[in-house]
Design an enzyme around this catalytic site. Structure first.
Site, short mmCIF file in Angstrom:
data_model
loop_
_atom_site.label_atom_id
_atom_site.label_comp_id
_atom_site.label_asym_id
_atom_site.label_seq_id
_atom_site.Cartn_x
_atom_site.Cartn_y
_atom_site.Cartn_z
N ASN A 81 0.79 -13.86 3.21
CA ASN A 81 -0.34 -12.95 3.12
C ASN A 81 -0.21 -12.09 4.72
O ASN A 81 -0.52 -10.88 4.67
CB ASN A 81 -1.61 -13.24 3.24
CG ASN A 81 -2.68 -12.53 3.65
OD1 ASN A 81 -3.03 -11.35 3.09
ND2 ASN A 81 -3.03 -12.65 5.01
N TYR A 152 5.42 0.93 6.97
CA TYR A 152 4.56 0.05 6.07
C TYR A 152 5.17 -0.04 4.74
O TYR A 152 5.05 -0.83 3.87
CB TYR A 152 3.35 0.25 6.48
CG TYR A 152 2.29 -0.42 5.57
CD1 TYR A 152 1.71 -1.67 6.06
CD2 TYR A 152 1.43 0.02 4.41
CE1 TYR A 152 0.83 -2.50 5.38
CE2 TYR A 152 0.69 -0.85 3.65
CZ TYR A 152 0.28 -2.09 4.20
OH TYR A 152 -0.43 -2.61 3.40
N LYS A 156 6.35 -3.00 2.25
CA LYS A 156 5.78 -3.66 0.99
C LYS A 156 6.51 -3.37 -0.41
O LYS A 156 6.33 -4.25 -1.23
CB LYS A 156 4.33 -2.76 1.02
CG LYS A 156 3.33 -3.42 1.97
CD LYS A 156 2.88 -4.86 2.15
CE LYS A 156 2.18 -5.10 3.18
NZ LYS A 156 1.90 -6.47 3.11
N ILE A 187 -8.88 -2.33 0.44
CA ILE A 187 -9.81 -3.46 0.27
C ILE A 187 -10.40 -3.60 1.76
O ILE A 187 -9.90 -3.22 2.93
CB ILE A 187 -9.14 -4.91 0.45
CG1 ILE A 187 -8.22 -4.56 -0.70
CG2 ILE A 187 -9.81 -5.96 0.22
CD1 ILE A 187 -8.83 -4.65 -2.11
N PRO A 190 -11.37 -5.84 8.22
CA PRO A 190 -11.52 -5.42 9.63
C PRO A 190 -10.51 -3.96 10.05
O PRO A 190 -10.82 -3.25 10.90
CB PRO A 190 -11.39 -6.58 10.26
CG PRO A 190 -11.82 -7.60 9.74
CD PRO A 190 -11.42 -7.36 8.21
#
Length: 258
Positions: A81, A152, A156, A187, A190
């Site tokens: 994760n 990013y 991914k 999602i 934070p």
């Protein structure tokens, strides 16, 4: 709640957000969870809140994985994760024209190299029993282009592909070691807080950020954790090399606006 009873489950990046939610849900389902994070203080606090074991692991450091292999030589589930966006320390150019090679590599080092090392550890920790579940956290951004977060998105997308390679490899060896990827969209973790703020305009900003999502809301870490439980459990023993998108319908046919 014992869908993962006595399974040894490793969860990386478990100090907060999706990783924390997965570790907590696994623990609630009866698993023997080993939460890991490179942030020792936050990870220790998170593990104490869950009631599970903690080990410091920087997923990009091969030596940390070797140490984990000595401490936890066998595992039933590994959740890769841990990841970064590249914007943790403030605005940085991550578009295809201006991104610095150093910044590009920094994102791939954590996201892609960390997942590669995590999968390699998982195979070694599972092959003696010949069974297990590897769950890699990719992203909706791994399925579409993201012009201002190219590193990013690239990392991914690579996780998505590597997941399938691992799944096929394990099947070729005759092992029941499954490998699948989860692709969350927005999602509420934070990581969004700097953009959302805490002033009266927060709700308007939240609505704007999910305006293209058919369900018109952020997803919750617990909703990702529920999917991870399924993939980790013996209910999913015929699921491997696949991807599950958790995006509120965003990619069902609507415009995938970053």
């Amino acid at each position: 709640m014992s869908r993962l009873a006595d399974k040894v489950c490793i969860v990386t990046g478990a100090a907060r957000g999706i990783g924390f939610a997965i570790a907590a849900r696994f623990h609630a389902e009866g698993a023997r969870v080993v939460a890991t994070d490179r942030d020792t203080a936050a990870g220790t606090a998170a593990a104490a809140a869950i009631g599970c074991r903690f080990e410091t692991v920087d997923v990009a450091e091969e030596a940390d994985w070797h140490r984990l292999a000595r401490l936890v030589p066998q595992a039933d589930v590994v959740v890769n994760n841990a990841g970064v966006t590249g914007f943790e320390d403030g605005p940085v150019a991550h578009d295809p024209e201006r991104a610095a090679l150093e910044d590009w590599r920094a994102v791939h080092r954590i996201n892609l190299d960390g997942t590669f090392l995590g999968c390699r550890y998982a195979i070694g920790a599972m092959k003696a029993r010949g069974a297990g579940s590897i769950i890699n956290l990719s992203s909706r951004s791994g399925l579409v282009g993201i012009p201002l977060a190219a590193a990013y998105a690239s990392s991914k997308a690579a996780i998505r592909n590597h997941t399938k390679s691992v799944a096929l490899y394990c099947a070729q060896q005759g092992w029941a070691i499954r490998c699948n990827s989860i692709h969350p969209a927005a999602i509420l973790t934070p990581i969004w807080e700097p953009m959302l703020g805490s002033d009266p305009g927060r709700s308007d900003r939240m609505a704007a950020l999910v305006a293209d999502t058919p369900l018109k809301r952020f997803g919750l870490p617990e909703e990702v954790a529920a999917t991870a439980v399924l993939l980790a459990s013996d209910e999913a023993t015929y699921i491997t090399g696949t991807e599950i998108t958790i995006d509120g319908g965003l990619l069902a046919g609507s415009a995938a606006t970053p």
